[in-house]
Scaffold this motif. Sequence first.
Motif, short mmCIF file in Angstrom:
data_model
loop_
_atom_site.label_atom_id
_atom_site.label_comp_id
_atom_site.label_asym_id
_atom_site.label_seq_id
_atom_site.Cartn_x
_atom_site.Cartn_y
_atom_site.Cartn_z
N PRO A 103 1.09 -1.29 -0.05
CA PRO A 103 0.05 0.07 0.13
C PRO A 103 0.90 1.20 -0.08
O PRO A 103 0.48 2.43 -0.39
CB PRO A 103 -0.72 0.06 1.28
CG PRO A 103 0.09 -0.70 2.21
CD PRO A 103 0.99 -1.92 1.33
N CYS A 132 1.03 1.09 -5.92
CA CYS A 132 0.70 1.02 -4.57
C CYS A 132 -0.85 0.72 -4.62
O CYS A 132 -1.53 1.15 -5.34
CB CYS A 132 0.90 2.08 -3.46
SG CYS A 132 2.68 2.41 -3.47
N TRP A 133 -1.10 -0.20 -3.84
CA TRP A 133 -2.53 -0.81 -4.00
C TRP A 133 -3.51 -0.62 -2.50
O TRP A 133 -2.69 -0.61 -1.49
CB TRP A 133 -2.54 -2.21 -4.27
CG TRP A 133 -2.20 -2.34 -5.64
CD1 TRP A 133 -0.73 -2.41 -5.96
CD2 TRP A 133 -2.92 -2.59 -6.67
NE1 TRP A 133 -0.62 -2.49 -7.56
CE2 TRP A 133 -1.78 -2.88 -8.03
CE3 TRP A 133 -4.33 -2.76 -7.07
CZ2 TRP A 133 -2.34 -2.96 -9.24
CZ3 TRP A 133 -4.54 -2.95 -8.44
CH2 TRP A 133 -3.64 -2.90 -9.25
N ARG A 134 -4.59 -0.38 -2.59
CA ARG A 134 -5.54 -0.72 -1.40
C ARG A 134 -6.95 -1.42 -1.73
O ARG A 134 -7.06 -1.11 -2.87
CB ARG A 134 -5.73 0.78 -0.78
CG ARG A 134 -6.59 1.61 -1.72
CD ARG A 134 -6.91 3.04 -0.98
NE ARG A 134 -7.41 3.89 -2.11
CZ ARG A 134 -7.54 5.42 -1.92
NH1 ARG A 134 -7.07 5.82 -0.83
NH2 ARG A 134 -8.19 6.03 -2.79
N ARG A 143 -10.41 4.92 -6.31
CA ARG A 143 -9.39 4.22 -7.02
C ARG A 143 -8.60 3.05 -5.95
O ARG A 143 -8.46 3.33 -5.00
CB ARG A 143 -8.19 4.99 -7.84
CG ARG A 143 -9.04 5.51 -9.00
CD ARG A 143 -8.07 5.19 -10.08
NE ARG A 143 -6.65 5.68 -9.83
CZ ARG A 143 -6.24 6.92 -9.82
NH1 ARG A 143 -6.99 7.88 -10.34
NH2 ARG A 143 -4.96 7.10 -9.51
N ARG A 144 -8.10 2.00 -6.55
CA ARG A 144 -7.71 1.16 -5.61
C ARG A 144 -6.03 0.99 -5.80
O ARG A 144 -5.35 0.18 -5.10
CB ARG A 144 -8.22 -0.17 -5.89
CG ARG A 144 -9.66 -0.36 -5.25
CD ARG A 144 -10.17 -1.69 -5.42
NE ARG A 144 -11.66 -1.93 -4.49
CZ ARG A 144 -12.48 -2.75 -4.84
NH1 ARG A 144 -12.27 -3.63 -5.70
NH2 ARG A 144 -13.37 -2.76 -4.02
N GLU A 145 -5.75 1.84 -6.74
CA GLU A 145 -4.09 1.66 -7.04
C GLU A 145 -3.73 3.25 -7.71
O GLU A 145 -4.55 4.06 -7.96
CB GLU A 145 -3.84 0.67 -8.10
CG GLU A 145 -4.55 0.96 -9.59
CD GLU A 145 -4.15 2.14 -10.40
OE1 GLU A 145 -2.90 2.57 -10.09
OE2 GLU A 145 -4.80 2.59 -11.07
N HIS A 146 -2.49 3.36 -7.27
CA HIS A 146 -1.86 4.62 -7.68
C HIS A 146 -0.23 4.31 -7.72
O HIS A 146 0.16 3.48 -7.46
CB HIS A 146 -2.58 5.94 -7.17
CG HIS A 146 -1.55 6.22 -5.67
ND1 HIS A 146 -1.63 7.01 -5.08
CD2 HIS A 146 -0.96 5.13 -4.74
CE1 HIS A 146 -0.70 7.13 -3.84
NE2 HIS A 146 -0.54 5.77 -3.62
N ARG A 312 -7.19 16.90 -2.13
CA ARG A 312 -6.60 16.15 -1.26
C ARG A 312 -5.22 16.40 -1.24
O ARG A 312 -4.56 17.03 -2.00
CB ARG A 312 -6.74 14.52 -1.43
CG ARG A 312 -8.28 14.31 -1.34
CD ARG A 312 -8.43 12.72 -1.75
NE ARG A 312 -8.03 12.51 -3.08
CZ ARG A 312 -8.30 12.99 -4.17
NH1 ARG A 312 -9.16 13.88 -4.27
NH2 ARG A 312 -7.83 12.58 -5.31
N CYS A 342 -1.99 11.10 -8.68
CA CYS A 342 -3.23 11.32 -9.22
C CYS A 342 -3.59 13.06 -8.94
O CYS A 342 -3.92 13.69 -9.66
CB CYS A 342 -4.15 10.57 -8.89
SG CYS A 342 -4.07 10.23 -6.94
C1 LIG Z 1 -6.68 9.78 -5.77
C2 LIG Z 1 -6.15 8.24 -5.47
O1 LIG Z 1 -6.69 7.42 -6.46
N1 LIG Z 1 -5.61 7.94 -4.49
C3 LIG Z 1 -4.99 6.59 -4.11
C4 LIG Z 1 -5.43 5.54 -4.96
N2 LIG Z 1 -5.01 4.53 -4.67
C5 LIG Z 1 -3.98 4.18 -3.50
C6 LIG Z 1 -3.54 3.11 -3.23
C7 LIG Z 1 -2.82 2.78 -2.19
C8 LIG Z 1 -2.46 3.89 -1.25
C9 LIG Z 1 -2.93 5.05 -1.58
C10 LIG Z 1 -3.97 5.10 -2.72
C11 LIG Z 1 -4.29 6.45 -3.07
#
Ligand SMILES: CC(=O)Nc1cnc2ccccc2c1
Length: 455
Positions: A103, A132-134, A143-146, A312, A342
């Motif tokens: 993450p 990175c993923w969440r 979103r689940r990745e950036h 943000r 992002c």
């Molecule tokens: C704006 C956005 O998509 N933020 C984002 C998207 N995915 C993530 C994945 C892991 C950690 C933080 C993250 C943050």
Amino acid sequence: ATAEQQAGTEDRKVGVSKAQESNRGLIETQPVRGTRDFAPDDYRLRQWLFGEFEAVSRLFGFEQFETPVLESEELFVRKAGEEITQQLYNFEDKGGRRVALRPELTPSLARLILAQGGRLGLPAKWFSIGQCWRYERTTRGRRREHFQWNMDVIGVPGVAAEAELLAAIALFLERLGLSAQDVVIKVSSRKVLQAILERYGVPDEAVGPVSVIVDKMEKIPLEKVEEELTQAGLSREAMDGIIGATRIDSLPDLQQLLGADSEAFVELQTLFSLAEGYGIAQYLQLDTSCVRGLAYYTGTVFEGRDRAGQLRAIFGGGRYDQLLSTFGGQAQPCAGFGFGDCVILELLQDKGLIPKLSHKVEDLVIVLDESLRASASSIGQKLRRAGRRVDLVLEAKKMKWVFKQAERCGAERLIIVAPDEWERGMVRVKNLSARDEKDMAVDELLALSHRAGQD
Ligand SMILES: CC(=O)Nc1cnc2ccccc2c1
């Protein structure tokens, strides 16, 4: 897919596609929920942004590294209630291992530093750009990745490390056309909370978890924050002390609260004076409400925000001197930041600073007679060896299509291999920008191209 398609009972239609033919509807063409594709237009913008991340990192003498996106889950299991660990994209692999998609990048950096053992030359100034993923509950459809750009300095205990990191960010912003008028960097230190908690007899171990709660102050109602602080074991007085300490926005006020010899005050005062040397002080704003939501910070913390306050955090970072020791390794002073891909693009969009990037080749090569294809290919190879980007048209096309293609790929020259000219060892070269055209021998063309290929 329609019920008919699923049942495979739809009647046969003229020109049924392969997918339908195999009795299936069209597959899902959208990427997995919360993830993005980067088709060429998007990929060009991403490559431009990452190119700036890399250029600035190299200007600061940092070295690039990479670690796998898949890590042992234990790297991220922390008991401080952080959102990032509650949204871990974790699973058990076929070997029964507990693994997770990272993450964030910092724990992986710490692992790699520890893996170096005594071989590591200090200070280490390393950078990485990684996905990175969440696993964000779909409630918010976020979103689940950036992708995150990280720069870290290992082995420097003083805030000179943080000053370098902030200067790198400021240079990056300047290169993109942004300035301190657009972005503010809020700076504080976990040592402020630590000093306040000490006054109420709260042990240092609480600084991380309390910071995670206080970090939510901007996003959830104060009552909820107070409820969580109470659950964390804080007395009413301690809670009031903490909340009062998040309202400091100047060094004199901080000195008033903590005293001139408090570590927090001295470090921040030093950081602000170092920033003057870099010419970046106008970005910095002391703001003790900035605590950051990662439990492992132990000293300075900072985050970038758009001055309009619409977005943000653009980036965040700080000092984390205990992370390596929590992994059982020898403690090393560390400071670093994470910069996501992002929010910065949203800010650039708002400021009209997104660059226009298009597909680009120098030469478009076509044959007017398929029997000459081998000749065209060899000319293409010679041009490519001279450093020219060549789009070789692979099948017979009408000139209307060819000119459209030349425009699409930004070609400067159209090189036509035609029977009559080829008889005389010549090709026709149309200079698309200067709108002149001439026949030339291949050697002349290559000589011309070689020079052009160098510039
Ligand atoms: C704006 C956005 O998509 N933020 C984002 C998207 N995915 C993530 C994945 C892991 C950690 C933080 C993250 C943050």
